[in-house]
Design a protein around this motif. Sequence first.
Motif, PDB file in Angstrom:
ATOM      1  N   LEU A 119      -5.474   4.017  -8.250  1.00 14.52           N
ATOM      2  CA  LEU A 119      -4.359   3.736  -7.336  1.00 14.52           C
ATOM      3  C   LEU A 119      -4.716   4.079  -5.883  1.00 14.52           C
ATOM      4  CD1 LEU A 119      -1.618   5.075  -9.739  1.00 14.52           C
ATOM      5  CD2 LEU A 119      -1.723   2.721  -8.875  1.00 14.52           C
TER       6      LEU A 119
ATOM      7  N   ILE B 270       2.512   1.907  -3.368  1.00 15.10           N
ATOM      8  CA  ILE B 270       1.580   2.472  -4.367  1.00 15.10           C
ATOM      9  C   ILE B 270       1.348   3.955  -4.071  1.00 15.10           C
ATOM     10  CG2 ILE B 270      -0.807   2.408  -5.214  1.00 15.10           C
ATOM     11  CD1 ILE B 270      -0.715  -0.658  -4.632  1.00 15.10           C
ATOM     12  N   THR B 271       1.132   4.276  -2.792  1.00 10.67           N
ATOM     13  CA  THR B 271       0.860   5.673  -2.432  1.00 10.67           C
ATOM     14  C   THR B 271       2.075   6.552  -2.768  1.00 10.67           C
ATOM     15  OG1 THR B 271      -0.565   4.879  -0.676  1.00 10.67           O
ATOM     16  CG2 THR B 271       0.123   7.174  -0.532  1.00 10.67           C
TER      17      THR B 271
ATOM     18  N   ALA C  10      -0.617  -6.315  -5.199  1.00 10.88           N
ATOM     19  CA  ALA C  10      -1.411  -5.324  -5.940  1.00 10.88           C
ATOM     20  C   ALA C  10      -2.104  -5.976  -7.135  1.00 10.88           C
ATOM     21  CB  ALA C  10      -0.508  -4.183  -6.389  1.00 10.88           C
TER      22      ALA C  10
ATOM     23  N   ALA D 295      -4.290  -1.780   2.122  1.00 13.93           N
ATOM     24  CA  ALA D 295      -3.956  -1.441   3.514  1.00 13.93           C
ATOM     25  C   ALA D 295      -4.974  -2.023   4.475  1.00 13.93           C
ATOM     26  CB  ALA D 295      -3.893   0.079   3.680  1.00 13.93           C
TER      27      ALA D 295
ATOM     28  N   ALA E 128       2.395   7.016  -6.572  1.00 15.88           N
ATOM     29  CA  ALA E 128       1.113   7.187  -7.275  1.00 15.88           C
ATOM     30  C   ALA E 128       1.226   8.054  -8.529  1.00 15.88           C
ATOM     31  CB  ALA E 128       0.069   7.749  -6.314  1.00 15.88           C
TER      32      ALA E 128
ATOM     33  N   ALA F  60      -4.659   1.253  -3.100  1.00 11.64           N
ATOM     34  CA  ALA F  60      -3.756   1.346  -1.938  1.00 11.64           C
ATOM     35  C   ALA F  60      -4.534   1.161  -0.639  1.00 11.64           C
ATOM     36  CB  ALA F  60      -3.043   2.697  -1.939  1.00 11.64           C
ATOM     37  N   GLN F  61      -5.715   1.786  -0.534  1.00  9.71           N
ATOM     38  CA  GLN F  61      -6.478   1.694   0.703  1.00  9.71           C
ATOM     39  C   GLN F  61      -7.083   0.308   0.894  1.00  9.71           C
ATOM     40  OE1 GLN F  61      -6.307   4.133   3.070  1.00  9.71           O
ATOM     41  NE2 GLN F  61      -7.046   2.337   4.166  1.00  9.71           N
TER      42      GLN F  61
ATOM     43  N   SER G  44       0.836  -1.205   0.000  1.00 11.87           N
ATOM     44  CA  SER G  44       0.000   0.000   0.000  1.00 11.87           C
ATOM     45  C   SER G  44       0.873   1.257   0.000  1.00 11.87           C
ATOM     46  CB  SER G  44      -0.914  -0.021   1.227  1.00 11.87           C
ATOM     47  OG  SER G  44      -1.625   1.172   1.305  1.00 11.87           O
TER      48      SER G  44
END
Lengths: 289, 353
Positions: B53, B11-12, B112, B61, B15, B57-58, B8
């Motif tokens: 994205l 990705i963040t 992912a 997470a 992004a 990501a969330q 996560s």
Amino acid sequence: MSAAGRGESAGAERWRTEIDPVLMEELSRLNNELATAQRELARNNAELARLNAQKNALLGIAAHDLRNPLDVIASYSRFLLEDDGLAEDERERFLRRIMKSSEFMRGLVDELLDYARIEAGRLELDRQACDVAALVEENVALNGVIAEARGLRIVLERGEAARARVDVSKIEQVLNNLIGNAVKFSPPGGTITVRVGADGAGVVIEVRDQGPGIAPEAIERIFEPFEKGGAVPRGGDKGAGLGLAIVRHIVHGHDGRISVSSRPGGGSLFQIHLPAACADASAGERTRS
Amino acid sequence: MSAAAEASAAITAGAAMLAAAVTERHYAAAPERVARYGEAGRAKCLEDAGYHLAYLAQAIASGEPALFRDYVAWARAMLAGRKVSAQELARNLDVLREVLSAELPPGPAAIACEYVEAGLAALPALPDEPPPCIVEGAPNAALARTFLDALLAGERRRASGLVTDALESGVPLRDIYLQVFQPSQQELGRLWQMNRISVAQEHYATAATQFVMSQLYPRLFATPRNGLTLVATCVCGDLHEIGVRMVSDLFEIEGWNTFYLGANVPHDSVVRTLVERRADVLAVSATITPHVAQVRALIARVRAAEGCEGVRILVGGYPFNLAPGLWREVGADAGAGDALQALDVAARLAGRA
């Protein structure tokens, strides 16, 4: 359709054209802030209406609850002054009634003054680290004498050491009110259970009685000023209905919490939680709440 | 850091670069898109990749593939209303998977891709149109429909009159909130999603609903009190804060003292209000999945704050409905699926049920 309505409809057509999204977002934000302000305004208006009702209740108390004992005092004083032939035991009986009425009035005025101080934000707390369990034990002993005279028993259950930083006289006032209420409302032969201990986060005090309980519609207002919970105390001990409101203010002033659970016919349980003491705190501390 | 948290975070952190790579590949795969959609289309594609994205990501997470799958469902309906086919979305998600696989370290990439593949697998069976939110035959459905029609016609005074008349004829205030305001707001969102109304209409209808609600406040604050206190806030865009505002009003109708703070309030202000008001319950709402992280951060701040030890925390909102265990993961005491459930759960948390 009204003219205003037609105007708004024409406006709706215009929205189909492009509108600056940043401006629109900002307008939404402004509208939200306005809605929140309106909500607070409505809340404050409701609060003012509540305070006005309290003021009227206070006037009602002044008119009725204080007038009745004043009438008693005036009448018996007149008898004593005008009738020379009263027997000694009768004179004493009249004087006792005058004294009882005076004490009742003093209690009422004390409650009103206490509450007025609290409402004006002048609840001053002189906090000291102390053993709350010992305070509870002393108060149980004091009220035990009155309870015994009424055929009641107070049972004290002490748990773990219960230290907290409290204003001793104010917490005594809280205990006296809760235990005193339990005594007033319990039927002869009943048992009042008082518990004190620690729960890790602070001190927990419980007062359980076997009185008539509180109706569900009254329980939600029981800590509001001038609320008397519907039940009539045994022995005619009346008050202004401020005791529990004062208790709640004092507990909150200590950053504590108070709650009640009850059902009609099943007694009531008052629970107080006071935050834990600072173990190394030896000096006093005066706070205004 | 767990493998999911690492994925996560990767990705963040990447992004912007990942979104640019997705857009680049998507257009490179079919150059005719430039002619068909123009530069504006390219900018939209970049924006959409950013959303993909953020949701991905969330979802990772939170350990909840359902959060990303639902986002794909929402995106399909939204794009269908704008004449973008499900196949086009599928191709875009395929490119997303390729980019994640190429740009992320192997561990995070595997996680992912698994989430994206779950979304892709669900895509063909998803509908182009979500079901209506005002259901024929439901209590006060006709009033909800007329109310919404008035708002969409720009007639806020007529909408207000409809509600006032209903109240005068005996419809309880609580039903107005639950059976008129709530479904009409949900339907409004659905109409926007399907491109049947403009953003401006959605903004107006929401603002006008708030206007109607504010006219009801004198009734709202006149209800008997129950001695409990709620502080409510939301982590959401300003347009979407009306949901938690409605929930606050419903609590007020039920006798709670409620303090609605608005959207995106600084965490310290929330803590200050909780302490000052001696709140029993804090209600936090999140409208969309990418806001879950902020809910988690707010809860952590409250848990650490002096004076908030007794405050119980209730969370709600769309992502929490999709992932029933998510409330626990963010550190709350409970979650609620809707306003009615929130009332029950909050009463239980406060020891009144």
